[in-house]
Scaffold this active site. Structure first.
Site, PDB file in Angstrom:
ATOM      1  N   SER A 177       0.833  -1.206   0.000  1.00  0.00           N
ATOM      2  CA  SER A 177       0.000   0.000   0.000  1.00  0.00           C
ATOM      3  C   SER A 177       0.867   1.255   0.000  1.00  0.00           C
ATOM      4  O   SER A 177       1.992   1.256   0.503  1.00  0.00           O
ATOM      5  CB  SER A 177      -0.914   0.020   1.226  1.00  0.00           C
ATOM      6  OG  SER A 177      -1.679  -1.157   1.303  1.00  0.00           O
TER       7      SER A 177
HETATM    8  N1  SAH Z   1      -0.927  -3.763   3.761  1.00  0.00           N
HETATM    9  C1  SAH Z   1      -0.414  -4.593   2.696  1.00  0.00           C
HETATM   10  C2  SAH Z   1      -1.435  -4.546   1.589  1.00  0.00           C
HETATM   11  C3  SAH Z   1      -1.243  -5.548   0.540  1.00  0.00           C
HETATM   12  S1  SAH Z   1      -2.457  -5.462  -0.759  1.00  0.00           S
HETATM   13  C4  SAH Z   1       0.921  -4.022   2.239  1.00  0.00           C
HETATM   14  O1  SAH Z   1       1.060  -2.799   2.326  1.00  0.00           O
HETATM   15  O2  SAH Z   1       1.791  -4.756   1.802  1.00  0.00           O
HETATM   16  C5  SAH Z   1      -3.794  -6.374  -0.077  1.00  0.00           C
HETATM   17  C6  SAH Z   1      -3.508  -7.774   0.386  1.00  0.00           C
HETATM   18  O3  SAH Z   1      -4.758  -8.348   0.751  1.00  0.00           O
HETATM   19  C7  SAH Z   1      -2.885  -8.704  -0.651  1.00  0.00           C
HETATM   20  O4  SAH Z   1      -1.734  -9.301  -0.125  1.00  0.00           O
HETATM   21  C8  SAH Z   1      -3.989  -9.729  -0.911  1.00  0.00           C
HETATM   22  O5  SAH Z   1      -3.499 -11.022  -1.195  1.00  0.00           O
HETATM   23  C9  SAH Z   1      -4.732  -9.707   0.407  1.00  0.00           C
HETATM   24  N2  SAH Z   1      -6.108 -10.214   0.336  1.00  0.00           N
HETATM   25  C10 SAH Z   1      -7.035 -10.023  -0.647  1.00  0.00           C
HETATM   26  N3  SAH Z   1      -8.192 -10.657  -0.336  1.00  0.00           N
HETATM   27  C11 SAH Z   1      -7.977 -11.275   0.859  1.00  0.00           C
HETATM   28  C12 SAH Z   1      -8.795 -12.105   1.698  1.00  0.00           C
HETATM   29  N4  SAH Z   1     -10.039 -12.422   1.389  1.00  0.00           N
HETATM   30  N5  SAH Z   1      -8.240 -12.561   2.843  1.00  0.00           N
HETATM   31  C13 SAH Z   1      -6.968 -12.247   3.200  1.00  0.00           C
HETATM   32  N6  SAH Z   1      -6.160 -11.470   2.456  1.00  0.00           N
HETATM   33  C14 SAH Z   1      -6.654 -10.995   1.295  1.00  0.00           C
END
Ligand code: SAH
Length: 220
Positions: free
Chosen positions: A70
């Site tokens: 993010s």
């Molecule tokens: N805060 C993290 C955001 C990553 S993007 C960072 O800054 O690195 C969002 C993440 O949510 C991804 O890794 C994706 O795989 C995860 N995600 C999407 N749907 C999900 C679900 N149903 N359960 C758990 N994780 C999920």
């Protein structure tokens, strides 16, 4: 992990990070605890080496599997929105991704629970935090729509991917006065929301327009 690695150099130096923090202040982030942590957290260690020089730009960057780390502003904004609900003991994060937001939360609250549906991302984040000697996080490979009922209730829940509708089970895993910060909807209609549990139901606030990846069904 050595001090030199954590400190970074050139495009990952403390000076570069200070400039990023100045941009966060210019965009309205006010919480000193958040600003201080954003200045110290080595974001370049949460992206591939080839992208390290861009780690302190206010950008979401690819982390593989079609996902992104993010944008710094969004991480700061969501963290600030959680902290506004008073002192936190136990926080659930849905969407571990790179583990950057996880590391930030772990520096602010005693116990963090983090759920991710893509196993290799989860394992990589786990290794990163272990190397940084962050020990107050429990990870879980699961579909975050279900939260983590065994450890509920939580003082706060932060979701890093957008569903079309608020998952009921996440609301039910908040304690009274607890807050859920979550992006909802898709395209130009996606909004960052905060739901606060009251003795009578839930109070909702729209924080701002945002662009998150979708919250997907099932494990990857
Ligand atoms: N805060 C993290 C955001 C990553 S993007 C960072 O800054 O690195 C969002 C993440 O949510 C991804 O890794 C994706 O795989 C995860 N995600 C999407 N749907 C999900 C679900 N149903 N359960 C758990 N994780 C999920």
């Amino acid at each position: 992990m050595s001090e030199a690695v954590l400190r970074g150099s050139g495009m990952t130096s403390l000076r570069t990070r200070k400039r990023m923090v100045e941009r966060l202040v210019a965009r309205g982030i006010r919480d000193e605890r958040v600003l201080d942590l954003m200045a110290r957290m080595p974001r370049h260690l949460f992206v591939e080496e080839a992208l390290a020089s861009r780690a302190y730009e206010d950008l979401a960057l690819p982390i593989g599997f079609g996902q992104t780390i993010s944008q710094p502003y969004m991480v700061a904004r969501m963290t600030e929105a959680l902290l506004q609900n008073g002192p936190l003991e136990r926080v659930l994060e849905v969407g571990t991704g790179s583990g950057f937001q996880t590391a930030l939360l772990a520096s602010l609250v005693p116990q963090v629970y983090s759920v991710e549906r893509i196993a290799p991302l989860l394992e990589q984040a786990r290794r990163r935090l272990t190397r940084m000697r962050i020990a107050n996080v429990r990870f879980h490979h699961s579909d975050g729509h279900w939260g983590w009922p065994e450890h509920a209730p939580f003082d706060a829940i932060l979701v890093a991917a957008a569903p079309n509708e608020i998952p009921e089970s996440l609301l039910m895993q908040l304690r009274i006065e607890g807050a859920l910060v979550i992006p909802v909807g898709s395209g130009v209609n996606q909004r960052l929301m905060r739901y606060t549990r009251t003795p009578f139901g839930f109070a909702d606030e729209t924080l701002e327009t945002v662009h998150f990846v979708p919250l997907q069904e099932g494990v990857g």
